[in-house]
Design a protein around this motif. Structure first.
Motif, PDB file in Angstrom:
ATOM      1  N   THR A   8      22.954  12.411  -3.982  1.00  0.00           N
ATOM      2  CA  THR A   8      23.982  11.374  -4.111  1.00  0.00           C
ATOM      3  C   THR A   8      24.361  11.175  -5.577  1.00  0.00           C
ATOM      4  N   PHE A   9      23.358  11.081  -6.440  1.00  0.00           N
ATOM      5  CA  PHE A   9      23.620  10.913  -7.867  1.00  0.00           C
ATOM      6  C   PHE A   9      24.418  12.094  -8.421  1.00  0.00           C
ATOM      7  N   LEU A  10      23.964  13.298  -8.119  1.00  0.00           N
ATOM      8  CA  LEU A  10      24.641  14.493  -8.646  1.00  0.00           C
ATOM      9  C   LEU A  10      26.042  14.641  -8.065  1.00  0.00           C
ATOM     10  N   LEU A  28      23.712  18.767 -20.669  1.00  0.00           N
ATOM     11  CA  LEU A  28      22.795  19.185 -19.618  1.00  0.00           C
ATOM     12  C   LEU A  28      21.435  18.531 -19.807  1.00  0.00           C
ATOM     13  N   GLN A  29      20.967  18.466 -21.036  1.00  0.00           N
ATOM     14  CA  GLN A  29      19.678  17.825 -21.317  1.00  0.00           C
ATOM     15  C   GLN A  29      19.690  16.373 -20.848  1.00  0.00           C
ATOM     16  N   LYS A  30      20.785  15.680 -21.077  1.00  0.00           N
ATOM     17  CA  LYS A  30      20.903  14.285 -20.637  1.00  0.00           C
ATOM     18  C   LYS A  30      20.897  14.202 -19.110  1.00  0.00           C
ATOM     19  N   LEU A  31      21.641  15.096 -18.457  1.00  0.00           N
ATOM     20  CA  LEU A  31      21.685  15.115 -16.994  1.00  0.00           C
ATOM     21  C   LEU A  31      20.297  15.386 -16.424  1.00  0.00           C
ATOM     22  N   VAL A  32      19.640  16.430 -16.913  1.00  0.00           N
ATOM     23  CA  VAL A  32      18.310  16.783 -16.402  1.00  0.00           C
ATOM     24  C   VAL A  32      17.334  15.638 -16.657  1.00  0.00           C
ATOM     25  N   GLY A  33      17.412  15.019 -17.829  1.00  0.00           N
ATOM     26  CA  GLY A  33      16.529  13.898 -18.134  1.00  0.00           C
ATOM     27  C   GLY A  33      16.720  12.736 -17.168  1.00  0.00           C
ATOM     28  N   THR A  34      17.964  12.443 -16.859  1.00  0.00           N
ATOM     29  CA  THR A  34      18.251  11.353 -15.918  1.00  0.00           C
ATOM     30  C   THR A  34      17.719  11.675 -14.528  1.00  0.00           C
ATOM     31  N   VAL A  35      17.978  12.877 -14.060  1.00  0.00           N
ATOM     32  CA  VAL A  35      17.512  13.284 -12.732  1.00  0.00           C
ATOM     33  C   VAL A  35      15.985  13.297 -12.688  1.00  0.00           C
ATOM     34  N   ALA A  36      15.351  13.789 -13.754  1.00  0.00           N
ATOM     35  CA  ALA A  36      13.886  13.817 -13.804  1.00  0.00           C
ATOM     36  C   ALA A  36      13.302  12.406 -13.783  1.00  0.00           C
TER      37      ALA A  36
END
Length: 182
Positions: free
Chosen positions: A20-22, A124-132
């Motif tokens: 949902t977030f992505l 991408l680093q920000k996206l991956v960090g948020t998802v993690a």
């Protein structure tokens, strides 16, 4: 509810939350990719990753989880480039890790595998960090008793969904659109 049911429900809910977030951020397609080649390699990737991932989890849970999203992205890219060659590698996780080291695997994947600019790599680093962080919060919220087999399996299930998130993001970035067959 037994432990397997709890783990199954947890993984389903985690998938929904991350998807949902992505989807809201237009990072994945509305339909989950059907990529059996990538799913089939998951057990080998997970088994190889676990010693490093578990070691890092206590101090750096977001990195421990996030690196698996990067790995999913890298493998989706390899699948697109030349899966026959890449899948013949006996340990693709070690292949990725050993290009630099565990701590810099995200940079290697962003720069050398995905070919991102510095600006895109930072996004991408920000996206991956948020998802993690979302995945880590879900894992904590589930309340698995630390140090138990169920907690370990919860961690593995979380890694699995991070892997799926990475493959889904990268497949969309490469132009793959998932559609229902009529």
């Amino acid at each position: 509810m037994d432990a397997n049911d709890q783990l199954d429900n947890y993984e389903i809910e985690l998938y929904k939350t991350l998807h949902t977030f992505l989807l809201e951020h237009k990072e994945v397609d509305s339909i989950k990719p059907d990529a059996p080649d990538l799913e089939n390699i998951w057990p080998k990737i997970c088994q190889s990753y676990i010693p490093d991932g578990v070691r890092e989890f206590a101090q750096y849970p977001a990195a421990s989880l996030g690196w698996m999203m990067y790995i999913g992205m890298a493998l989706a890219r390899f699948w697109d480039i030349d899966w026959v060659t890449y899948s013949a590698n006996p340990d693709l996780y070690l292949y990725l890790r050993n290009k630099r080291d565990f701590d810099h695997m995200d940079e290697y994947i962003s720069e050398d595998v995905l070919g991102l600019t510095q600006t895109d790599a930072q996004k991408l680093q920000k996206l991956v960090g948020t998802v993690a962080e979302m995945a880590h919060n879900a894992l904590l919220k589930e309340g698995f008793e630390p140090g138990t087999q169920v907690a370990f399996m919860g961690y593995v299930r979380t890694l699995h969904q991070m892997f799926h998130a990475g493959t889904a993001v990268q497949l969309l970035r490469m132009g793959y659109k998932m559609r229902k067959l009529q």
